[in-house]
Structure formats: structure tokens, C-alpha cells
Scaffold this motif. Structure first.
Motif, PDB file in Angstrom:
ATOM      1  N   GLU A  45       2.787  -9.320  -1.123  1.00  0.00           N
ATOM      2  CA  GLU A  45       2.279  -9.681   0.202  1.00  0.00           C
ATOM      3  C   GLU A  45       0.813  -9.313   0.385  1.00  0.00           C
ATOM      4  O   GLU A  45       0.214  -9.616   1.423  1.00  0.00           O
ATOM      5  CB  GLU A  45       3.105  -8.975   1.280  1.00  0.00           C
ATOM      6  N   ALA A  60       2.689  -2.638   2.599  1.00  0.00           N
ATOM      7  CA  ALA A  60       3.101  -4.003   2.260  1.00  0.00           C
ATOM      8  C   ALA A  60       3.625  -4.018   0.836  1.00  0.00           C
ATOM      9  O   ALA A  60       3.152  -3.261  -0.015  1.00  0.00           O
ATOM     10  CB  ALA A  60       1.932  -4.972   2.396  1.00  0.00           C
ATOM     11  N   LYS A  81       2.289  -4.577   7.216  1.00  0.00           N
ATOM     12  CA  LYS A  81       2.967  -5.871   7.139  1.00  0.00           C
ATOM     13  C   LYS A  81       4.484  -5.731   7.204  1.00  0.00           C
ATOM     14  O   LYS A  81       5.208  -6.696   6.921  1.00  0.00           O
ATOM     15  CB  LYS A  81       2.536  -6.589   5.856  1.00  0.00           C
TER      16      LYS A  81
END
Length: 340
Positions: free
Chosen positions: A105, A101, A205
Motif C-alpha cells: 500500500e 501501512a 492507512k
């Protein structure tokens, strides 16, 4: 500094993160070479199965299911080693958790979890092992860092920061133990990309399944480096020539290396079309399906590393290099003589 490290077949070796990947490969290799092994991870079923497989193959294995983020975990593992094998001679801190990620985030809870497992778990294990090994007149402490201990990469920024911290702690602890003449060898293992379930286990993510960017190396090479360090004092062992080149490039040409990272090592360079095996995805906070050494991705995997061999056997590497230079000089001289 003098170290008294036993042959591996006379040792008991504690290995964390031993339910998959590098940890499991190391446990199997150490057991094949005659060591007694204590396997440590969260997944009780995977640990039990791994230990049973090792014993079925003629080895000796015990296991202890603990969460490395629990500060009391080393004492629990130490008790298993004491009760089953009378203590330990080498201690390998290999457990880690990660996520793919961008930094903005990542939640604070996720950030802390990566450090609780990979850094604070390593700190707790290292300090406990060093104390116990002093009492046993020495031994080996081996921490698994990463090529990312030297060179951070985008999308894995939190993991990179954690591995930087592991390196700093390991270097400082080594100096302190050497100053005390404690007899404890401290080695940092720095693997390049390794073909393990790491991208499946990491929280992801990104929009696509995660992957390890090439060049990718066989987990057996990392296991080989760790087992070697149990017997031979080494400050560091970097697994994979590409990691060595990346480290040196980052030191000499940091701006250029940043540019390469921006163009080749962001989401596109760390993603795949192969989804995680069902049940294996995202073990950041909870154990998931485990028990495999290698990933489920169709990667080209390098089975050898000349850079690792040179670090393990520098005298042989120097002699080989000198021999190559001498042979090249002889061939050149003969060619010139023939032309004359």
C-alpha cells in the motif's frame, strides 16, 4: 580508544526531532542538567515555543527550523550552534517520519520520504557532526534507532527497514572512527515502544487510529539514555526490557517470533480507538501541530527500565546480581541448617 566527553553541564547539544516526543524530552532534560541545547525540526512555531520555555526555566536554548530531508541542513544547524554557543559537543540525530501501512500500500514517494528523513538525514547529520567533532578533539554522536532496528514488524515495514539501515550505517561509522582514533563516541539508542505522538504524526492507512503496541515506556527513559550517552561512551543503549527480550527472541527463534508477530502485532495490535489530536495527524511531508512529549492516548506507561539501568551501569548491575545470588544462598543455607 579514549574519549574526552565533557560533563553535560559543560556541553552544547544539538538535538533533531526536537519539536515533540523523545527529542523534546531530551532537550528539556539536557537543559535541566545544565547543557546548552540547539533544537532542530521543521515546525518553527513549536521550536520557538520550546526554546522559550527552556529559557524561561533558566536554561539556554537556540533553535533552527529545517527539513532534515534537505541535504544542506547540517550546515545550517552548525551555523546556529557556532553563532550562539561557539560550536557543539554532542550531536543527536533523532528526527524520523513514518507511516502505518502494509508494504503493497506504500507508494514509492512515501517510501523514499521515510528514508530521506530517517536514514539520509541521519547520514548527513552524522558525517557533518563527525567532521566537526574531530576538529574539536572529540565528542559524542548519538543516533536514535529502534527496537525495530533488530526486529521488523508488519504494518510498519518501511519504518523497520529504515531503522535497520540506520543501525548498519551507525555500526560502520563507529568502526571507521575508532580505526582513525577520532575521539568521537558513537552510540545507537534503541527505544522500545515509547509514549510519544509518533502514532498521531505517522501517515496511517489502517481503518482505525494508529497506536504503539505495549509494553509502552515513558519518553523520559529515552531522554535519560541519550543524555547519559552524551557523557559516557556506549556502543548501544536499548530502552525497555521488552525490546531486549524481543531482540533476543528474534535472534534465537526467528520462526516462532514471526508467528507471534503475525498473530499479535498486525493491524489489531497497532490500532486504537483514540483519534489523533486535531491538526496533529500525518506529518510525513508537512509539519503539523506539535509541541507535546507524550501521546494523547490512555496508555499504561512504564516509568522505569531495569534493563536500561543495567546497560548504563553494568558494574552496579553485576554487583547487585551477585549480591542477590549471595543473599539467596545465605537464606537457603540458614533454612537447611534450621531443618537440620
Amino acid at each position: 580508544m579514549s574519549y574526552r566527553l565533557k560533563p553535560l553541564n559543560q556541553q552544547t547539544v544539538v538535538i533533531t526531532g526536537a519539536s515533540s516526543g523523545i527529542g523534546l524530552a531530551t532537550a528539556r532534560r539536557a537543559a535541566r542538567e545544565g547543557a546548552k541545547v540547539v533544537l532542530v525540526a521543521r515546525n518553527e512555531d513549536a521550536l520557538r515555543e520550546a526554546a522559550e520555555d527552556i529559557e524561561a526555566a533558566g536554561g539556554q536554548a537556540a533553535w533552527c527550523a529545517v527539513d532534515i530531508a534537505d541535504s544542506a541542513w547540517p550546515e545550517k544547524v552548525g551555523k546556529v550552534a557556532d553563532d550562539r554557543f561557539g560550536g557543539f559537543d554532542s550531536w543527536v540525530n533523532n528526527a524520523a517520519a513514518s507511516l502505518y501501512a502494509r508494504l503493497d500500500e506504500v507508494t514509492e514517494e512515501e517510501h523514499r520520504r521515510v528514508f530521506d528523513v530517517g536514514y539520509f538525514g541521519t547520514v548527513a547529520g552524522s558525517l557533518y557532526a563527525a567532521k566537526r567533532l574531530r576538529e574539536r578533539s572529540g565528542g559524542a554522536l548519538i543516533n536514535t534507532g529502534s527496537v525495530l532496528s533488530e526486529r521488523a514488524v508488519g504494518v510498519q515495514g518501511v519504518y523497520s527497514a529504515m531503522k535497520h539501515a540506520v543501525k548498519g550505517f551507525t555500526d560502520a561509522l563507529r568502526v571507521e572512527l575508532q580505526e582513525e582514533d577520532a575521539g568521537v563516541s558513537v552510540t545507537l539508542i534503541k527505544p522500545n515502544g515509547i509514549d510519544t505522538p509518533y502514532p498521531e504524526h505517522a501517515r496511517n492507512k489502517m481503518d482505525r487510529p494508529a497506536s504503539v503496541p505495549p509494553v509502552i515506556y515513558d519518553p523520559e527513559l529515552a531522554a535519560k539514555a541519550i543524555c547519559f550517552a552524551c557523557e559516557h561512551p556506549r556502543r548501544e543503549l536499548l530502552v525497555g526490557g521488552q525490546g531486549l527480550l524481543l531482540t533476543k527472541a528474534g535472534n534465537l527463534f526467528p520462526g516462532l517470533t514471526d508467528l507471534i508477530m503475525q498473530n499479535f502485532m498486525m493491524e489489531d495490535g497497532q490500532s486504537s480507538d483514540t483519534p489523533p489530536e486535531p491538526g496533529a495527524e500525518d506529518n510525513l511531508f508537512e509539519p503539523r501541530k506539535d509541541g507535546r512529549v507524550r501521546s494523547n492516548q490512555d496508555n499504561f506507561v512504564r516509568k522505569s527500565s531495569l534493563a536500561l539501568e543495567a546497560q548504563m551501569h553494568p558494574a552496579v548491575a553485576i554487583a547487585t546480581g551477585m549480591g542477590t545470588i549471595a543473599a539467596a544462598g545465605l537464606i537457603g543455607a540458614l533454612a537447611r541448617s534450621r531443618r537440620a
